[in-house]
Design a protein around this motif. Structure first.
Motif, mmCIF file in Angstrom:
data_model
loop_
_atom_site.group_PDB
_atom_site.id
_atom_site.type_symbol
_atom_site.label_atom_id
_atom_site.label_comp_id
_atom_site.label_asym_id
_atom_site.label_seq_id
_atom_site.Cartn_x
_atom_site.Cartn_y
_atom_site.Cartn_z
ATOM 1 N N UNK A 32 57.582 33.666 38.823
ATOM 2 C CA UNK A 32 56.759 34.473 39.720
ATOM 3 C C UNK A 32 57.507 35.713 40.211
ATOM 4 N N UNK A 33 58.850 35.658 40.185
ATOM 5 C CA UNK A 33 59.621 36.811 40.630
ATOM 6 C C UNK A 33 59.648 37.947 39.630
ATOM 7 N N UNK A 34 59.369 37.657 38.369
ATOM 8 C CA UNK A 34 59.446 38.690 37.331
ATOM 9 C C UNK A 34 58.132 38.943 36.616
ATOM 10 N N UNK A 35 57.154 38.062 36.789
ATOM 11 C CA UNK A 35 55.874 38.205 36.099
ATOM 12 C C UNK A 35 54.729 38.005 37.075
ATOM 13 N N UNK A 36 53.679 38.774 36.866
ATOM 14 C CA UNK A 36 52.507 38.653 37.726
ATOM 15 C C UNK A 36 51.848 37.285 37.542
ATOM 16 N N UNK A 37 51.542 36.635 38.651
ATOM 17 C CA UNK A 37 50.871 35.344 38.623
ATOM 18 C C UNK A 37 50.016 35.224 39.875
ATOM 19 N N UNK A 38 49.308 34.118 40.005
ATOM 20 C CA UNK A 38 48.445 33.941 41.164
ATOM 21 C C UNK A 38 49.244 34.004 42.465
ATOM 22 N N UNK A 39 50.412 33.385 42.485
ATOM 23 C CA UNK A 39 51.214 33.361 43.709
ATOM 24 C C UNK A 39 51.643 34.761 44.126
ATOM 25 N N UNK A 40 52.137 35.561 43.180
ATOM 26 C CA UNK A 40 52.601 36.909 43.518
ATOM 27 C C UNK A 40 51.448 37.822 43.903
ATOM 28 N N UNK A 41 50.323 37.713 43.205
ATOM 29 C CA UNK A 41 49.172 38.548 43.538
ATOM 30 C C UNK A 41 48.602 38.187 44.912
ATOM 31 N N UNK A 42 48.511 36.888 45.195
ATOM 32 C CA UNK A 42 47.987 36.474 46.491
ATOM 33 C C UNK A 42 48.925 36.873 47.625
ATOM 34 N N UNK A 43 50.228 36.879 47.365
ATOM 35 C CA UNK A 43 51.162 37.344 48.387
ATOM 36 C C UNK A 43 50.900 38.805 48.715
ATOM 37 N N UNK A 44 50.625 39.598 47.693
ATOM 38 C CA UNK A 44 50.311 41.013 47.909
ATOM 39 C C UNK A 44 49.057 41.166 48.771
ATOM 40 N N UNK A 45 48.033 40.373 48.495
ATOM 41 C CA UNK A 45 46.797 40.451 49.277
ATOM 42 C C UNK A 45 47.011 39.954 50.706
ATOM 43 N N UNK A 46 47.866 38.967 50.869
ATOM 44 C CA UNK A 46 48.150 38.474 52.222
ATOM 45 C C UNK A 46 48.866 39.528 53.046
ATOM 46 N N UNK A 215 48.161 24.055 33.988
ATOM 47 C CA UNK A 215 48.709 24.750 35.151
ATOM 48 C C UNK A 215 49.220 26.137 34.782
ATOM 49 N N UNK A 216 49.921 26.222 33.650
ATOM 50 C CA UNK A 216 50.425 27.526 33.208
ATOM 51 C C UNK A 216 49.278 28.477 32.918
ATOM 52 N N UNK A 217 48.265 27.982 32.245
ATOM 53 C CA UNK A 217 47.119 28.826 31.898
ATOM 54 C C UNK A 217 46.430 29.357 33.159
ATOM 55 N N UNK A 218 46.296 28.532 34.157
ATOM 56 C CA UNK A 218 45.578 28.944 35.366
ATOM 57 C C UNK A 218 46.420 29.859 36.255
ATOM 58 N N UNK A 219 47.715 29.664 36.278
ATOM 59 C CA UNK A 219 48.550 30.448 37.182
ATOM 60 C C UNK A 219 49.023 31.760 36.565
ATOM 61 N N UNK A 220 49.130 31.816 35.240
ATOM 62 C CA UNK A 220 49.704 33.003 34.608
ATOM 63 C C UNK A 220 48.753 33.723 33.647
ATOM 64 N N UNK A 221 47.691 33.048 33.192
ATOM 65 C CA UNK A 221 46.833 33.653 32.170
ATOM 66 C C UNK A 221 45.342 33.543 32.498
ATOM 67 N N UNK A 222 44.999 33.175 33.706
ATOM 68 C CA UNK A 222 43.586 32.914 34.024
ATOM 69 C C UNK A 222 42.802 34.207 34.230
ATOM 70 N N UNK A 223 41.486 34.111 34.127
ATOM 71 C CA UNK A 223 40.617 35.247 34.385
ATOM 72 C C UNK A 223 40.620 35.622 35.861
ATOM 73 N N UNK A 224 40.861 34.633 36.729
ATOM 74 C CA UNK A 224 40.965 34.934 38.162
ATOM 75 C C UNK A 224 42.147 35.857 38.433
ATOM 76 N N UNK A 226 43.484 37.942 36.284
ATOM 77 C CA UNK A 226 43.132 39.249 35.732
ATOM 78 C C UNK A 226 42.241 40.020 36.689
ATOM 79 N N UNK A 227 41.267 39.339 37.309
ATOM 80 C CA UNK A 227 40.380 40.000 38.256
ATOM 81 C C UNK A 227 41.146 40.483 39.482
ATOM 82 N N UNK A 228 42.072 39.670 39.984
ATOM 83 C CA UNK A 228 42.879 40.079 41.136
ATOM 84 C C UNK A 228 43.714 41.317 40.810
ATOM 85 N N UNK A 229 44.287 41.359 39.614
ATOM 86 C CA UNK A 229 45.086 42.506 39.206
ATOM 87 C C UNK A 229 44.224 43.751 39.049
#
Length: 241
Positions: A32-46, A215-224, A226-229
């Motif tokens: 998550x520190x080097x690649x965009x994922x749900x955790x990093x994107x949600x941190x940005x929104x928070x 888990x990998x698919x949902x956290x790093x490759x999901x459509x959600x 992509x939409x957040x990005x």
């Protein structure tokens, strides 16, 4: 001889299970520190959320959002208690479970001790999930306090730098609550893979690997994700224009 072989196979299954669970947890956190994922994107929104909170005089809506997040965690914590009660009840009839499993087509014959081990494994996982969810609930309570203590718009004694740091660390508190919630959800996912162990240890190895892939698919490759990005990119583009 068969009992010794069963012990070896079950030991391999346990080792692989924990490698999948613990290994993926460390992998996701470091990646998550080097690649965009749900955790990093949600941190940005928070962070964006907390910055906007400091610009509002009325924060009733923000408090309602925190309460809604806490309510979701509370629901799963209560559900976990019910699951634990059910597992404790089933544990007392392990011999009947062993007999029932033996009637399933393609199921591998197993001893009563092995069935009890699997039941104990499920109990441990859901106890962990309960502690994780309740800790997440407490952290969301901290979020409510932090939100209530946030400086108001008309407080001239608070500098812009102090507001920025307050927004950053307030978002961090929400992040930690969300992280605990995420760990509890992972416990549910991996607990479901343990169910396959009752049928076959080889199916259990496969299901544990499948959970990691999901888990990998949902956290790093999901459509959600992509939409957040895309939302973030659209916002940055409009700001530059």
């Amino acid at each position: 001889m068969q009992f010794e072989q069963e012990i070896v196979v079950n030991s391999i299954c346990l080792v692989w299970f924990f490698i999948c669970w613990v290994g993926y947890t460390f992998y996701a956190r470091n990646r998550a520190g080097s690649q965009s994922c749900l955790a990093s994107e949600l941190h940005h929104y928070r962070e964006s959320w907390m910055r906007r909170v400091l610009l509002r005089d009325i924060r009733v809506g923000d408090a309602a959002l925190i309460a809604n997040l806490e309510r979701n965690v509370s629901f799963l914590a209560s559900t976990t208690i019910l699951i634990l009660a059910g597992l404790l009840t089933v544990f007392t009839v392990s011999d009947q479970i062993s007999s029932l499993v033996s009637q399933i087509p393609f199921a591998v014959a197993t001893s009563l001790l092995s069935v009890q081990l699997k039941m104990l494994m499920l109990l441990v996982i859901f106890v962990y999930a309960f502690f994780t969810f309740t800790w997440s609930m407490r952290q969301y309570g901290f979020c409510s306090i932090v939100l209530g203590a946030a400086p108001m718009v008309d407080e001239d004694c608070v500098t812009d730098d102090e507001r920025e740091r307050y927004a950053f660390y307030a978002a961090r508190v929400i992040d930690l609550a969300g992280l605990s919630y995420n760990h509890g959800l992972r416990a549910y996912y991996f607990a479901l893979s343990v169910l396959a162990w009752f049928i076959s240890p080889y199916l259990f190895l496969l299901s544990s690997s499948f959970v990691v892939a999901v888990l990998y698919r949902r956290e790093f490759k999901s459509r959600s994700l992509l939409a957040l990005k895309q939302i973030d990119s659209a916002h940055e583009h409009s700001a530059n224009v």
